[in-house]
Design an enzyme around this catalytic site. Structure first.
Site, PDB file in Angstrom:
ATOM      1  N   ARG A 287      10.821 -24.744  45.132  1.00 51.49           N
ATOM      2  CA  ARG A 287      11.125 -24.970  43.709  1.00 51.49           C
ATOM      3  C   ARG A 287      11.171 -26.454  43.321  1.00 51.49           C
ATOM      4  O   ARG A 287      10.579 -26.837  42.316  1.00 51.49           O
ATOM      5  CB  ARG A 287      12.437 -24.268  43.312  1.00 51.49           C
ATOM      6  CG  ARG A 287      12.446 -22.753  43.549  1.00 51.49           C
ATOM      7  CD  ARG A 287      11.149 -22.081  43.137  1.00 51.49           C
ATOM      8  NE  ARG A 287      11.182 -20.637  43.315  1.00 51.49           N
ATOM      9  CZ  ARG A 287      10.174 -19.903  43.726  1.00 51.49           C
ATOM     10  NH1 ARG A 287       9.028 -20.472  44.049  1.00 51.49           N
ATOM     11  NH2 ARG A 287      10.279 -18.601  43.824  1.00 51.49           N
TER      12      ARG A 287
ATOM     13  N   SER B 145       9.470  -7.391  44.938  1.00 58.48           N
ATOM     14  CA  SER B 145       9.346  -8.741  44.406  1.00 58.48           C
ATOM     15  C   SER B 145       9.091  -9.648  45.601  1.00 58.48           C
ATOM     16  O   SER B 145       9.896  -9.696  46.537  1.00 58.48           O
ATOM     17  CB  SER B 145      10.641  -9.149  43.689  1.00 58.48           C
ATOM     18  OG  SER B 145      10.586 -10.507  43.320  1.00 58.48           O
TER      19      SER B 145
ATOM     20  N   ASP C  51      16.495 -18.730  41.238  1.00 62.13           N
ATOM     21  CA  ASP C  51      15.389 -19.629  40.906  1.00 62.13           C
ATOM     22  C   ASP C  51      15.500 -20.258  39.528  1.00 62.13           C
ATOM     23  O   ASP C  51      15.068 -21.395  39.323  1.00 62.13           O
ATOM     24  CB  ASP C  51      14.049 -18.901  41.056  1.00 62.13           C
ATOM     25  CG  ASP C  51      13.607 -18.788  42.507  1.00 62.13           C
ATOM     26  OD1 ASP C  51      14.091 -19.597  43.326  1.00 62.13           O
ATOM     27  OD2 ASP C  51      12.802 -17.904  42.827  1.00 62.13           O
TER      28      ASP C  51
ATOM     29  N   ASP D  18       2.720 -11.914  34.468  1.00 58.87           N
ATOM     30  CA  ASP D  18       3.863 -12.380  33.679  1.00 58.87           C
ATOM     31  C   ASP D  18       3.649 -13.776  33.104  1.00 58.87           C
ATOM     32  O   ASP D  18       3.899 -14.005  31.917  1.00 58.87           O
ATOM     33  CB  ASP D  18       5.132 -12.355  34.530  1.00 58.87           C
ATOM     34  CG  ASP D  18       5.575 -10.928  34.858  1.00 58.87           C
ATOM     35  OD1 ASP D  18       5.160 -10.003  34.139  1.00 58.87           O
ATOM     36  OD2 ASP D  18       6.315 -10.738  35.838  1.00 58.87           O
TER      37      ASP D  18
END
Length: 397
Positions: A95, A175, A124, A14
């Site tokens: 993050r 995922s 996210d 991706d």
């Protein structure tokens, strides 16, 4: 002058496709930034070269494992941070680490925009973008999957059309996001919340039902920081890594929960965080021994709010920063050893000792040598219960 976009790059399909996709959609040059927070997988240099081969004008990679452990995981350990009393903030902690590197790269390369690979329905996207604007208010944010409808099928077609050097094999039905502090698994058959997890989804932990010998470990803390395991000095990263291995081998740290996402939906998540759960369990117990009662009670309220702020993407917020100061102050006496037995999916505390202990054997014992003045209790109870007694006389009249 050509606009520049900094992309949070993983090396996967991706984000590899996103390099060319962003260039076509915006006309901008793309700088790829990959950050190693202990997720494992490919060598950083391999990832850097792939980014360049996919069209990035620059590619940076950062080994941030120690930084992640010391500046992000450690505050969570000190805070006993468990979102909804269970989740040790595995993804939420990584993050802001990545964001810090993205913003630094944007400033270095004169970029006006930061891009990430998140969808429009998860937490996210908020964590990335709220963090970015908190550090650099003038930066813009884009997400190709969310903003340009870059679906998986379209990404594969783009990859094949452009002959990009990335495999387009069938994607895992799950995922998965992982780092040194833990691993998160969602989607696939897990979206039916009645379906039980299967062993195949786990990597960091062994089956806790498998018979095996128990493992005893002693964790030493200094002011809330894990500094030794079984008497051998460790960094925070080493403490997490060693306990990932030892607690993971005993099946500790498996969490299956339905959680409240920031965007308003409930989501089923399966987590593995053996090192995190072992460290937080030990730290909580040492606090029980060394932290004064009223401070400990108030800290539990702060811990919940701290965890919510981090989960919700507000790592760099003024409130989170202020609560950090409180948590650090509350940890100043959290020094000593905690002994635990790791076995059957559980980390069980069996001993604790500290030079900073508030536990007084002579006050606690019921045997000879008891120094607690029991005669003072009667008057204390009379005064302590007086307001309730007065109210009861009125209410029961």
């Amino acid at each position: 002058m050509t606009e520049r976009v900094v992309l949070a790059y993983s090396g996967g399909l991706d984000t590899s496709v996103a390099i060319g996709w962003i260039a076509e959609e915006t006309g901008a040059e793309v700088i790829a930034v990959a950050v190693d927070v202990g997720q494992g997988g490919e060598d950083l240099d391999v990832i850097r070269k792939r980014a360049l081969a996919c069209g990035a004008v620059e590619a940076e990679v950062a080994d941030a494992k120690d930084e992640f452990a010391e500046e992000y995981c450690l505050p969570a350990i000190k805070a006993n941070a468990l979102y909804m009393d269970r989740y040790p903030l595995v993804s939420a902690l990584s993050r802001p680490t990545i964001v810090k590197h993205l913003v630094a790269a944007a400033k270095k390369h004169g970029a006006t925009t930061v891009a990430h690979g998140c969808t429009g329905k998860g937490n996210d996207q908020v964590r990335f973008e709220a963090g970015i604007v908190a550090l650099a208010p003038d930066l813009k944010c884009i997400a190709p999957v969310r903003d340009y409808a870059m679906t998986r099928d379209k990404a594969i077609a783009f990859c094949e059309e452009k002959n990009l050097p990335i495999a387009t094999t069938k994607k895992s039905p799950y995922s998965i996001d992982q780092n040194v502090f833990g691993r998160a698994v969602e989607t696939g058959f897990l979206e039916d919340i009645w379906n039980a997890p299967i062993e195949d989804i786990y990597e960091y932990t062994q089956n806790p039902a498998t018979p095996r010998d128990e493992d005893e470990v002693i964790i030493t803390f200094k002011e809330g920081v894990p500094v030794a395991i079984d008497g051998k000095p460790v960094t925070v990263l080493q403490a997490i890594q060693q306990l990932n291995e030892r607690a993971g081998a005993q099946g500790i740290g498996r969490i299956d929960m339905v959680e409240d996402r920031l965007v308003g939906i409930k989501s089923r998540e399966v987590y593995e965080a053996p090192g995190a759960i072992a460290l937080i369990t030990a730290h909580q117990e040492l606090e029980n021994v060394t932290v004064e009662r009223e401070l400990a009670r108030y800290k539990r309220q702060v811990e919940q709010r701290w965890g919510e702020l981090v989960y919700d993407g507000l790592w760099f917020s003024p409130l989170k920063r202020a609560l950090d100061g409180f948590i650090n102050e509350a940890n100043q006496h959290v020094s000593g050893d905690v002994r635990m037995t790791l076995h059957g999916g559980r980390a069980v505390v069996t001993g604790r000792r500290s030079q900073e202990s508030l536990y007084d054997f002579n006050l606690a014992t019921y045997d000879t040598g008891d120094t607690f003045d029991q005669s003072a209790a009667k008057g204390f109870i009379d005064i302590y219960s007086l307001s309730s007694k007065i109210a009861a006389k009125r209410d029961l009249a």
